[in-house]
Write a protein that holds these residues in place. Structure first.
Motif, PDB file in Angstrom:
ATOM      1  N   UNK A  60     -53.926  15.944 -19.699  1.00 29.94           N
ATOM      2  CA  UNK A  60     -53.060  15.605 -20.830  1.00 29.94           C
ATOM      3  C   UNK A  60     -51.719  16.330 -20.767  1.00 29.94           C
ATOM      4  N   UNK A  61     -51.683  17.480 -20.083  1.00 35.27           N
ATOM      5  CA  UNK A  61     -50.432  18.230 -19.971  1.00 35.27           C
ATOM      6  C   UNK A  61     -49.494  17.600 -18.947  1.00 35.27           C
ATOM      7  N   UNK A  62     -50.054  16.831 -18.013  1.00 38.38           N
ATOM      8  CA  UNK A  62     -49.225  16.218 -16.974  1.00 38.38           C
ATOM      9  C   UNK A  62     -48.837  14.780 -17.301  1.00 38.38           C
ATOM     10  N   UNK A  63     -49.344  14.262 -18.405  1.00 31.34           N
ATOM     11  CA  UNK A  63     -49.013  12.902 -18.809  1.00 31.34           C
ATOM     12  C   UNK A  63     -47.589  12.852 -19.341  1.00 31.34           C
ATOM     13  N   UNK A  64     -46.800  11.907 -18.832  1.00 26.78           N
ATOM     14  CA  UNK A  64     -45.364  11.840 -19.171  1.00 26.78           C
ATOM     15  C   UNK A  64     -45.119  11.753 -20.672  1.00 26.78           C
ATOM     16  N   UNK A  65     -45.933  10.989 -21.384  1.00 30.60           N
ATOM     17  CA  UNK A  65     -45.691  10.787 -22.818  1.00 30.60           C
ATOM     18  C   UNK A  65     -45.911  12.063 -23.636  1.00 30.60           C
ATOM     19  N   UNK A  66     -46.634  13.044 -23.081  1.00 26.84           N
ATOM     20  CA  UNK A  66     -46.907  14.288 -23.812  1.00 26.84           C
ATOM     21  C   UNK A  66     -45.924  15.407 -23.510  1.00 26.84           C
ATOM     22  N   UNK A  67     -45.151  15.250 -22.456  1.00 25.12           N
ATOM     23  CA  UNK A  67     -44.342  16.381 -21.973  1.00 25.12           C
ATOM     24  C   UNK A  67     -43.338  16.891 -22.997  1.00 25.12           C
ATOM     25  N   UNK A  68     -42.628  15.999 -23.633  1.00 25.68           N
ATOM     26  CA  UNK A  68     -41.599  16.427 -24.590  1.00 25.68           C
ATOM     27  C   UNK A  68     -42.223  17.230 -25.737  1.00 25.68           C
ATOM     28  N   UNK A  69     -43.325  16.719 -26.279  1.00 31.01           N
ATOM     29  CA  UNK A  69     -44.003  17.420 -27.366  1.00 31.01           C
ATOM     30  C   UNK A  69     -44.570  18.755 -26.922  1.00 31.01           C
ATOM     31  N   UNK A  70     -45.097  18.799 -25.700  1.00 24.26           N
ATOM     32  CA  UNK A  70     -45.661  20.048 -25.182  1.00 24.26           C
ATOM     33  C   UNK A  70     -44.576  21.096 -24.963  1.00 24.26           C
ATOM     34  N   UNK A  71     -43.433  20.674 -24.458  1.00 21.54           N
ATOM     35  CA  UNK A  71     -42.338  21.626 -24.225  1.00 21.54           C
ATOM     36  C   UNK A  71     -41.877  22.232 -25.552  1.00 21.54           C
ATOM     37  N   UNK A  72     -41.785  21.417 -26.591  1.00 18.66           N
ATOM     38  CA  UNK A  72     -41.417  21.928 -27.918  1.00 18.66           C
ATOM     39  C   UNK A  72     -42.439  22.951 -28.397  1.00 18.66           C
ATOM     40  N   UNK A  73     -43.710  22.631 -28.213  1.00 17.99           N
ATOM     41  CA  UNK A  73     -44.778  23.547 -28.632  1.00 17.99           C
ATOM     42  C   UNK A  73     -44.717  24.850 -27.852  1.00 17.99           C
ATOM     43  N   UNK A  74     -44.522  24.761 -26.538  1.00 18.72           N
ATOM     44  CA  UNK A  74     -44.470  25.952 -25.694  1.00 18.72           C
ATOM     45  C   UNK A  74     -43.275  26.833 -26.048  1.00 18.72           C
TER      46      UNK A  74
END
Length: 201
Positions: A179-193
């Protein structure tokens, strides 16, 4: 265009505590604690309340080996390490006939794997929860320390990701959850990180 050359597999795992540190939550005050390790000893110190703890940094495979009183067959049954820490003798069932009898718990030193020791977002030496921990769509997102967090942000923010030339088959990102490598999640994950990064360590 942002470009990143990935790190070798194992760059961010519990073994990095030997040369770096693992940031954890102190079980006493909830403040920032740091776990470091040598080849044989792990050490925890809280930056808030000052609590210090030391322990052995060797993993064990624990089992009970016995001869069943009922069917007479020899067997070996694995037991959880948590139980083995508290009891030298445990009641176990014979895998052949189900007869339950006490047996001595035996330990065998086991080599720690490179990445799998971080379980349930806890470090392996004391079992303390990681300091850098959040949830994205109910899935845990964690980093062992600030350097690891910086790496995750850089990797997920990059437009071009390359494997390290020296370790083409074993890159750190190969072992990230899907799920961390899925393109659609990257933007949200970067904000969270980045939000996690504000929790200074």
């Amino acid at each position: 265009m942002k470009r990143i050359v990935d790190k070798r597999y194992g760059a961010y795992c519990a073994h990095t505590a030997v040369t770096s540190e693992i940031c954890v939550k102190c079980p006493n005050c909830g403040g920032l604690g740091r776990v470091t390790a040598t080849d044989h000893t792990a050490r925890f110190q809280c930056t808030g309340c000052g609590r210090i703890e030391t322990g052995e940094c060797v993993a064990y495979r624990c089992h009970v080996a016995n001869r069943c009183e009922s069917c007479g067959r020899y067997y070996r049954t694995a037991v959880p390490e948590k139980k083995a820490r508290n009891f030298s003798v445990l009641n176990t069932a014979c895998p052949y006939c189900g007869h339950i009898m006490p047996g001595e718990v035996r330990k065998k030193a086991a080599e720690l794997s490179c990445y799998s020791e971080i379980k349930n977002a806890c470090e392996p030496f004391f079992g303390y929860e990681l300091w850098f921990l959040a949830y994205y769509k109910n899935k845990p997102v964690w980093a062992i320390n600030r350097d690891h967090l910086d790496y995750l942000i850089a990797y997920l923010s990059a437009d071009l990701r390359e494997k390290p030339a020296v370790y083409p088959m074993q890159a750190q990102a190969d072992h990230l959850p899907a799920f961390m490598k899925t393109a659609k999640n990257r933007e949200g994950l970067v904000k969270l990180l980045k939000k996690m990064l504000q929790t200074q360590a």
